[in-house]
Motif scaffolding. Structure first.
Motif, PDB file in Angstrom:
ATOM      1  N   GLU A  74      29.332  43.802  35.588  1.00 21.62           N
ATOM      2  CA  GLU A  74      30.310  44.663  36.245  1.00 21.62           C
ATOM      3  C   GLU A  74      30.562  44.249  37.698  1.00 21.62           C
ATOM      4  O   GLU A  74      31.732  44.123  38.111  1.00 21.62           O
ATOM      5  CB  GLU A  74      29.849  46.124  36.158  1.00 21.62           C
ATOM      6  N   PRO A  75      29.509  43.961  38.522  1.00 21.21           N
ATOM      7  CA  PRO A  75      29.775  43.490  39.889  1.00 21.21           C
ATOM      8  C   PRO A  75      30.569  42.184  39.930  1.00 21.21           C
ATOM      9  O   PRO A  75      31.435  42.005  40.800  1.00 21.21           O
ATOM     10  CB  PRO A  75      28.372  43.312  40.480  1.00 21.21           C
ATOM     11  N   ALA A  76      30.290  41.277  38.980  1.00 19.44           N
ATOM     12  CA  ALA A  76      31.028  40.010  38.956  1.00 19.44           C
ATOM     13  C   ALA A  76      32.494  40.243  38.647  1.00 19.44           C
ATOM     14  O   ALA A  76      33.387  39.624  39.251  1.00 19.44           O
ATOM     15  CB  ALA A  76      30.409  39.056  37.935  1.00 19.44           C
ATOM     16  N   LEU A  77      32.774  41.148  37.696  1.00 18.68           N
ATOM     17  CA  LEU A  77      34.170  41.466  37.383  1.00 18.68           C
ATOM     18  C   LEU A  77      34.871  42.065  38.592  1.00 18.68           C
ATOM     19  O   LEU A  77      36.026  41.726  38.892  1.00 18.68           O
ATOM     20  CB  LEU A  77      34.228  42.450  36.208  1.00 18.68           C
ATOM     21  N   GLN A  78      34.196  42.941  39.296  1.00 15.31           N
ATOM     22  CA  GLN A  78      34.790  43.561  40.482  1.00 15.31           C
ATOM     23  C   GLN A  78      35.065  42.513  41.561  1.00 15.31           C
ATOM     24  O   GLN A  78      36.118  42.547  42.218  1.00 15.31           O
ATOM     25  CB  GLN A  78      33.877  44.667  41.027  1.00 15.31           C
ATOM     26  N   ARG A  79      34.122  41.561  41.750  1.00 18.04           N
ATOM     27  CA  ARG A  79      34.343  40.506  42.753  1.00 18.04           C
ATOM     28  C   ARG A  79      35.536  39.641  42.362  1.00 18.04           C
ATOM     29  O   ARG A  79      36.353  39.274  43.210  1.00 18.04           O
ATOM     30  CB  ARG A  79      33.094  39.632  42.886  1.00 18.04           C
ATOM     31  N   GLY A  80      35.629  39.308  41.074  1.00 13.93           N
ATOM     32  CA  GLY A  80      36.740  38.478  40.627  1.00 13.93           C
ATOM     33  C   GLY A  80      38.073  39.170  40.808  1.00 13.93           C
ATOM     34  O   GLY A  80      39.048  38.568  41.279  1.00 13.93           O
ATOM     35  N   MET A  81      38.146  40.458  40.445  1.00 14.29           N
ATOM     36  CA  MET A  81      39.399  41.194  40.589  1.00 14.29           C
ATOM     37  C   MET A  81      39.769  41.355  42.058  1.00 14.29           C
ATOM     38  O   MET A  81      40.946  41.248  42.431  1.00 14.29           O
ATOM     39  CB  MET A  81      39.279  42.559  39.904  1.00 14.29           C
ATOM     40  N   LYS A  82      38.784  41.579  42.898  1.00 18.94           N
ATOM     41  CA  LYS A  82      39.050  41.692  44.331  1.00 18.94           C
ATOM     42  C   LYS A  82      39.598  40.386  44.888  1.00 18.94           C
ATOM     43  O   LYS A  82      40.543  40.371  45.695  1.00 18.94           O
ATOM     44  CB  LYS A  82      37.768  42.082  45.064  1.00 18.94           C
ATOM     45  N   SER A  83      39.030  39.273  44.436  1.00 20.16           N
ATOM     46  CA  SER A  83      39.501  37.970  44.899  1.00 20.16           C
ATOM     47  C   SER A  83      40.959  37.742  44.527  1.00 20.16           C
ATOM     48  O   SER A  83      41.763  37.273  45.345  1.00 20.16           O
ATOM     49  CB  SER A  83      38.623  36.859  44.296  1.00 20.16           C
ATOM     50  N   VAL A  84      41.315  38.107  43.287  1.00 19.14           N
ATOM     51  CA  VAL A  84      42.698  37.924  42.834  1.00 19.14           C
ATOM     52  C   VAL A  84      43.643  38.805  43.640  1.00 19.14           C
ATOM     53  O   VAL A  84      44.729  38.379  44.044  1.00 19.14           O
ATOM     54  CB  VAL A  84      42.796  38.229  41.329  1.00 19.14           C
ATOM     55  N   ARG A  85      43.236  40.053  43.882  1.00 14.25           N
ATOM     56  CA  ARG A  85      44.089  40.955  44.656  1.00 14.25           C
ATOM     57  C   ARG A  85      44.301  40.438  46.078  1.00 14.25           C
ATOM     58  O   ARG A  85      45.332  40.705  46.695  1.00 14.25           O
ATOM     59  CB  ARG A  85      43.469  42.351  44.693  1.00 14.25           C
ATOM     60  N   GLN A  86      43.324  39.699  46.590  1.00 18.31           N
ATOM     61  CA  GLN A  86      43.420  39.175  47.952  1.00 18.31           C
ATOM     62  C   GLN A  86      44.103  37.815  48.015  1.00 18.31           C
ATOM     63  O   GLN A  86      44.250  37.242  49.087  1.00 18.31           O
ATOM     64  CB  GLN A  86      42.029  39.098  48.578  1.00 18.31           C
ATOM     65  N   GLY A  87      44.509  37.295  46.837  1.00 19.40           N
ATOM     66  CA  GLY A  87      45.324  36.082  46.841  1.00 19.40           C
ATOM     67  C   GLY A  87      44.618  34.813  46.433  1.00 19.40           C
ATOM     68  O   GLY A  87      45.178  33.730  46.576  1.00 19.40           O
ATOM     69  N   THR A  88      43.384  34.895  45.907  1.00 21.36           N
ATOM     70  CA  THR A  88      42.650  33.701  45.512  1.00 21.36           C
ATOM     71  C   THR A  88      42.241  33.806  44.052  1.00 21.36           C
ATOM     72  O   THR A  88      41.669  34.822  43.633  1.00 21.36           O
ATOM     73  CB  THR A  88      41.383  33.513  46.373  1.00 21.36           C
TER      74      THR A  88
END
Length: 398
Positions: free
Chosen positions: A369-383
């Motif tokens: 779950e933390p990894a999914l959240q980090r990945g989604m946050k990265s995409v939302r921030q443009g990476t």
């Protein structure tokens, strides 16, 4: 009027592409005379509506109708009117019905159905014990319901309507409302309640199975799929390039039209490129490609990731890394369970040595779950982000 759109591959000889063109002109879409959607034949609509109203256990089978997103709310209205359950065909492809709706049943047996309405499907069911009985009334709606482009098509039907799905649903709804009585509507409501309870039990069983495997190491595929389904919000576009054993489709909660896509063909490795293209087309949506490690290698995904960075179109990739080829393990086992390949440990069926697609990939169930959240946050921030999750090998212990 709906115009279906999709990727187009154009191949032109080099000599032609370099030749000079004088007075070139290109017709507009309207000038090309795109055909209007085909309307259903009235007598066929009346017969089908009458059978659906009087049926004890009718069911709808879907696959491609959702390529026109307007069919999704139309199908919801129609199914809610009649209390009709919706089943996924043997070959899914588009988002045809909300996965979270009480009438959505996923993949279910059609054995007990007395009326089966098949909407825009090539392979409605697998021949075998879960197919409809010979007594069931089967109606197929498609712009080409005879499937002449599939020479060995052997799925029989009692009624084939050559028609657009949306126009057919609208005509059927109008006819059903006209002929159904108050007593009929009470039966529809009772059927909807029954199927809603069945759907809830199915979802609860899936969640319980996933949670029971939450502590398994390597990470259990059910726990990963459950976590993905819980993490993805309604603004995500999902490109599913996994095999059935992943069960990700069972755990997703896609409800909006055009939120879920599965390859209707036979090739793997399409998801990274499709996800990049989707992000270019839908800048306001978050996009995720969910794929297996074999398909991920087929995809040469680095090109899509580079393009995503170049054109500022980030997307998330989640890799189901069981380090196995399903064709070299599961399918061999099913066909030859006592064969030499099984006795030898399925040589060539595994990735040896395994590939670490993401440098920070770890086999810790608590980190999903933390990894999914980090990945989604990265995409939302443009990476763009890649999440690779190690799972148990198929058929063989780690």
């Amino acid at each position: 009027m709906h115009r279906a759109a999709g990727p187009v591959y154009l191949s032109i000889p080099r000599e032609v592409s370099l030749a000079k063109a004088d007075n070139a002109r290109f017709p507009t879409l309207d000038q090309l005379g795109v055909g209007r959607p085909a309307a259903p034949e009235p007598d066929g609509v009346r017969e089908l509506a009458a059978r659906l109203v009087k049926a004890d256990n009718p069911i709808v089978v879907v696959s491609r109708s959702g390529r026109n997103p307007a069919t999704v709310p139309a199908l919801v209205r129609f199914c809610e009117l009649l209390g009709l359950p919706v089943a996924q065909s043997a070959k899914r492809s588009y988002q045809c019905f909300p996965f979270t709706h009480p009438l959505y049943q996923g993949s279910v047996s059609l054995t007990d159905a007395d009326v089966v309405l098949v909407l825009d499907v090539d392979i409605p069911w697998m021949i075998g014990p879960n197919a409809p009985s010979d007594d069931a009334f089967v109606a197929m709606v498609d712009v080409e319901p005879s499937k002449r482009r599939i020479p060995i098509m052997e799925f029989t039907a009692d009624l084939r309507l050559t028609a657009d799905t949306l126009l057919t649903l609208q005509a059927l709804e109008s006819e059903v409302r006209a002929i159904s009585s108050a007593a009929d509507r009470e039966l529809f409501a009772a059927r909807a309640k029954r199927w809603g309870e069945t759907s809830e039990r199915r979802r609860q069983a899936l969640a319980d199975n996933a949670k029971a495997a939450a502590g398994n190491t390597p990470i259990d595929v059910r726990w990963l799929s459950y976590q993905i389904g819980q993490a993805l919000e309604d603004d995500w576009l999902v490109f599913d390039d996994t095999i059935v054993v992943s069960q990700v489709h069972d755990y997703l909660q896609c409800a909006r039209p055009n939120s879920y896509f599965y390859n209707p063909g036979s090739s793997g490795g399409w998801a990274p490129g499709a996800a990049f293209g989707a992000k270019l087309a839908a800048r306001d949506r978050n996009v995720v490609a969910i794929t297996g490690d074999g398909f991920y290698m087929f995809a040469t995904a680095i090109h899509s990731l580079w393009s995503a960075a170049q054109y500022k179109a980030p997307y998330l990739t989640i890799v189901y890394q069981n380090r196995s080829y399903s064709t070299g393990t599961l399918r061999v086992s099913r066909s030859y369970p006592d064969g030499f390949a099984a006795k030898a440990g399925y040589p060539g069926g595994y990735f040896e040595p395994p590939i670490d697609f993401a440098a920070e990939a770890r086999s810790d169930p608590k980190e999903v779950e933390p990894a999914l959240q980090r990945g989604m946050k990265s995409v939302r921030q443009g990476t763009s982000a890649v999440i690779s999750v190690w799972l148990p090998r198929l058929l063989q212990a780690d």
